[in-house]
Write a protein that holds these residues in place. Structure first.
Motif, PDB file in Angstrom:
ATOM      1  N   THR A 224      45.571  66.500  38.265  1.00  0.00           N
ATOM      2  CA  THR A 224      45.383  67.782  38.946  1.00  0.00           C
ATOM      3  C   THR A 224      46.665  68.209  39.663  1.00  0.00           C
ATOM      4  O   THR A 224      46.999  69.394  39.689  1.00  0.00           O
ATOM      5  N   ALA A 225      47.392  67.245  40.220  1.00  0.00           N
ATOM      6  CA  ALA A 225      48.673  67.579  40.854  1.00  0.00           C
ATOM      7  C   ALA A 225      49.626  68.184  39.831  1.00  0.00           C
ATOM      8  O   ALA A 225      50.317  69.180  40.109  1.00  0.00           O
ATOM      9  N   GLU A 226      49.655  67.603  38.638  1.00  0.00           N
ATOM     10  CA  GLU A 226      50.530  68.109  37.576  1.00  0.00           C
ATOM     11  C   GLU A 226      50.127  69.522  37.165  1.00  0.00           C
ATOM     12  O   GLU A 226      50.977  70.414  37.032  1.00  0.00           O
ATOM     13  N   LEU A 227      48.840  69.745  36.963  1.00  0.00           N
ATOM     14  CA  LEU A 227      48.361  71.056  36.540  1.00  0.00           C
ATOM     15  C   LEU A 227      48.618  72.129  37.586  1.00  0.00           C
ATOM     16  O   LEU A 227      48.763  73.309  37.257  1.00  0.00           O
ATOM     17  N   LEU A 228      48.670  71.736  38.839  1.00  0.00           N
ATOM     18  CA  LEU A 228      48.886  72.697  39.933  1.00  0.00           C
ATOM     19  C   LEU A 228      50.344  72.786  40.367  1.00  0.00           C
ATOM     20  O   LEU A 228      50.668  73.545  41.280  1.00  0.00           O
ATOM     21  N   GLY A 229      51.208  72.013  39.731  1.00  0.00           N
ATOM     22  CA  GLY A 229      52.634  72.115  40.036  1.00  0.00           C
ATOM     23  C   GLY A 229      53.074  71.383  41.277  1.00  0.00           C
ATOM     24  O   GLY A 229      54.175  71.630  41.787  1.00  0.00           O
ATOM     25  N   ALA A 486      53.933  75.093  35.487  1.00  0.00           N
ATOM     26  CA  ALA A 486      52.645  74.451  35.754  1.00  0.00           C
ATOM     27  C   ALA A 486      51.503  75.443  35.574  1.00  0.00           C
ATOM     28  O   ALA A 486      50.450  75.103  35.009  1.00  0.00           O
ATOM     29  N   ALA A 487      51.698  76.663  36.038  1.00  0.00           N
ATOM     30  CA  ALA A 487      50.659  77.692  35.893  1.00  0.00           C
ATOM     31  C   ALA A 487      50.392  77.983  34.418  1.00  0.00           C
ATOM     32  O   ALA A 487      49.236  78.161  33.999  1.00  0.00           O
ATOM     33  N   GLN A 488      51.437  78.009  33.621  1.00  0.00           N
ATOM     34  CA  GLN A 488      51.271  78.245  32.183  1.00  0.00           C
ATOM     35  C   GLN A 488      50.555  77.073  31.511  1.00  0.00           C
ATOM     36  O   GLN A 488      49.702  77.266  30.628  1.00  0.00           O
TER      37      GLN A 488
END
Length: 498
Positions: A224-229, A486-488
């Motif tokens: 989740t940290a990765e997906l949220l940048g 990350a947003a993409q």
């Protein structure tokens, strides 16, 4: 007639048995407390952040086999619909998090509640605040970077524009507009460093900490940290939901920036008063009654924002002072201090930069004022010291000359030298050297030490400033690009379900 108070199983009254007691209970039952608890309106600022956090969490839950793919897809579709409808379309709730979850359940049914598996509003809100604040910090740093750029351009354009320098608001030594501008450029460079440092400590994910003690579900916090940048996760779950020091650090950095800008604004207001500078019409106003007036009032408001920022920092610290671990509802009031501060200071930064970039410097007025108050006195004392006179005695010579005459010239200095040193001035320095030391332009040119106002020293400072400005600009662009990437990535993951 009002109902009689009920009696519980052991015969004890549930409350005041008097009829007016019932009225009091009815009056306060379901009353203002619900609205008092709600932060839904203020939470509009983190509406988009909450949707992003929800999406990342749902994707992770599905990847870990905690939520079925079909259910995850339905929830993600609902989140898209909620985003399209906007914050104002949310149902009532204590906060944006509860309202969004309710809106998801309204669309999906009971399975919509699976979105909240393995998390709490405690870690959710902490994540949303950090998610939004980091964007605001980058915006503030960008505005500050542009203010630095305006000061560098001013320094480049006014490298040889002589001006009076002051200490205690008294004429002190002649300097240049470039040297003055670069003094603020250096200070603002440090303000950017503080904002970037605050960003680094803000950009850590609390998500997965749950209420404060973690969760039995096998979640993947790094995912989740990765997906949220985010750059990483908070190590301790209790700290993750409790900590608001990142708000303090960010607000303190902004208060420091506002204080620096206040000094800059004060200088420009004073210089405008003396006719040294003319503020562009777009950053000034006229009087409602005195048509000849041109007031640099945007800069006065920049100056005032420092007070607002200091109040924001003090309010935040007062809110956080003495709170026990872990989550306390007081924290609901903490974010507002930071949001108001970052908005106000960012706006003030843009205004200050524009005012400096568009101002016109009055070279003649500045040159005429540069030598006032015997501001070249230090240069004469330095010339005597460089000729072998102990500086303290050289200081006494020049001080005596300044006391003897308002406008000091060679003759006055010669008389003072004879009085203090019992010798003519020319025994130590020739007349040409003295005349040069008395000239503001020559005085400035003589101070060519690193960091000084001489054109060569200023050119070195400008070169350093430009290099650092470019480096900082690239670093900010990289951080922004990381968040965009990350947003993409998150959007691409969501699209596999939707």
């Amino acid at each position: 007639m009002p109902e009689e108070p009920t009696v519980n199983g052991d015969g004890a009254d549930d409350g005041d048995t008097s009829s007016d007691g019932v009225v009091r209970r009815e009056r306060f039952s379901g009353g203002p407390a619900r609205g008092f608890l709600s932060s839904l309106a203020a939470d509009e600022r983190i509406f988009a952040a909450d949707l992003a956090v929800d999406r990342a969490h749902v994707v992770m839950l599905e990847e870990r086999g905690i939520v079925e793919a079909e259910t995850a897809g339905e929830i993600l579709v609902a989140l898209d619909q909620i985003e399209d409808a906007g914050h104002d379309a949310l149902p009532d709730g204590e906060d944006v998090h509860e309202a969004i979850e309710t809106a998801v359940i309204d669309r999906v049914g009971p399975d919509g509640g699976r979105m909240h598996t393995a998390r709490s509003r405690n870690d959710e809100v902490a994540t949303c605040i950090r998610y939004r604040l980091r964007e605001d910090l980058l915006d503030a740093a960008q505005a500050t970077l542009e203010a630095r750029g305006a000061l560098i351009e001013t320094a480049e354009a006014e490298r040889e524009t002589i001006m009076p320098g002051f200490t205690h608001l008294q004429p002190a030594q002649p300097t240049t507009v470039a040297h003055w501008a670069l003094s603020y450029e250096r200070a603002i460079a440090r303000e950017i460093e503080r904002l970037v440092a605050a960003y680094a400590r803000t950009n850590q994910s609390p998500l997965g900490a749950a209420a404060f003690a973690g969760t039995p579900f096998e979640i993947d916090r790094e995912r989740t940290a990765e997906l949220l940048g985010f750059d990483g996760t908070m190590d301790n779950a209790m700290d993750a939901v409790s900590a608001r020091d990142f708000l303090v650090e960010s607000t303190a950095a902004l208060a420091s920036l506002a204080t620096t800008l206040s000094g800059l604004a004060e200088d420009v207001v004073l210089y405008a008063n003396k006719g040294y500078i003319e503020v562009d019409d777009s950053y000034a106003s006229t009087s409602s009654i005195m048509p000849q007036k041109k007031n640099p009032d945007t800069l006065e408001l920049v100056r005032a924002r420092a007070g607002d920022a200091a109040a924001g920092l003090n309010g935040l610290l007062s809110t956080l002072k003495g709170l026990p671990r872990a989550y306390n509802r007081d924290l609901q009031r903490a974010g507002g201090h930071a949001w108001r501060t970052i908005d106000g200071v960012s706006e003030a930064t843009e205004v200050a930069a524009g005012a400096v970039a568009t101002a016109e410097w009055n070279e003649k007025a500045l040159a005429d004022a540069a030598g006032e108050g015997f501001s070249t006195a230090t240069g004469v004392a330095d010339a005597l010291a460089m000729a072998g006179v102990p500086f303290r005695m050289a200081h006494e010579v020049v001080a005596g000359a300044a006391e003897a005459a308002g406008e000091t010239d060679f003759q006055t200095l010669d008389a003072a030298t004879r009085k203090v040193l019992d010798a003519p001035l020319t025994e130590y320095v020739d007349r040409e050297t003295v005349e040069a030391a008395l000239d503001p332009t020559e005085s400035v040119a003589s101070r060519d030490s690193p960091g000084g106002p001489a054109p060569g020293a200023v050119a070195d400072q400008i070169a350093t400033a430009r290099d650092e400005h470019a480096t900082d600009s690239d670093a900010l662009a990289d951080r922004r690009a990381n968040l965009d990437a990350a947003a993409q990535t998150l959007q691409a993951e969501v699209e596999t379900y939707v």
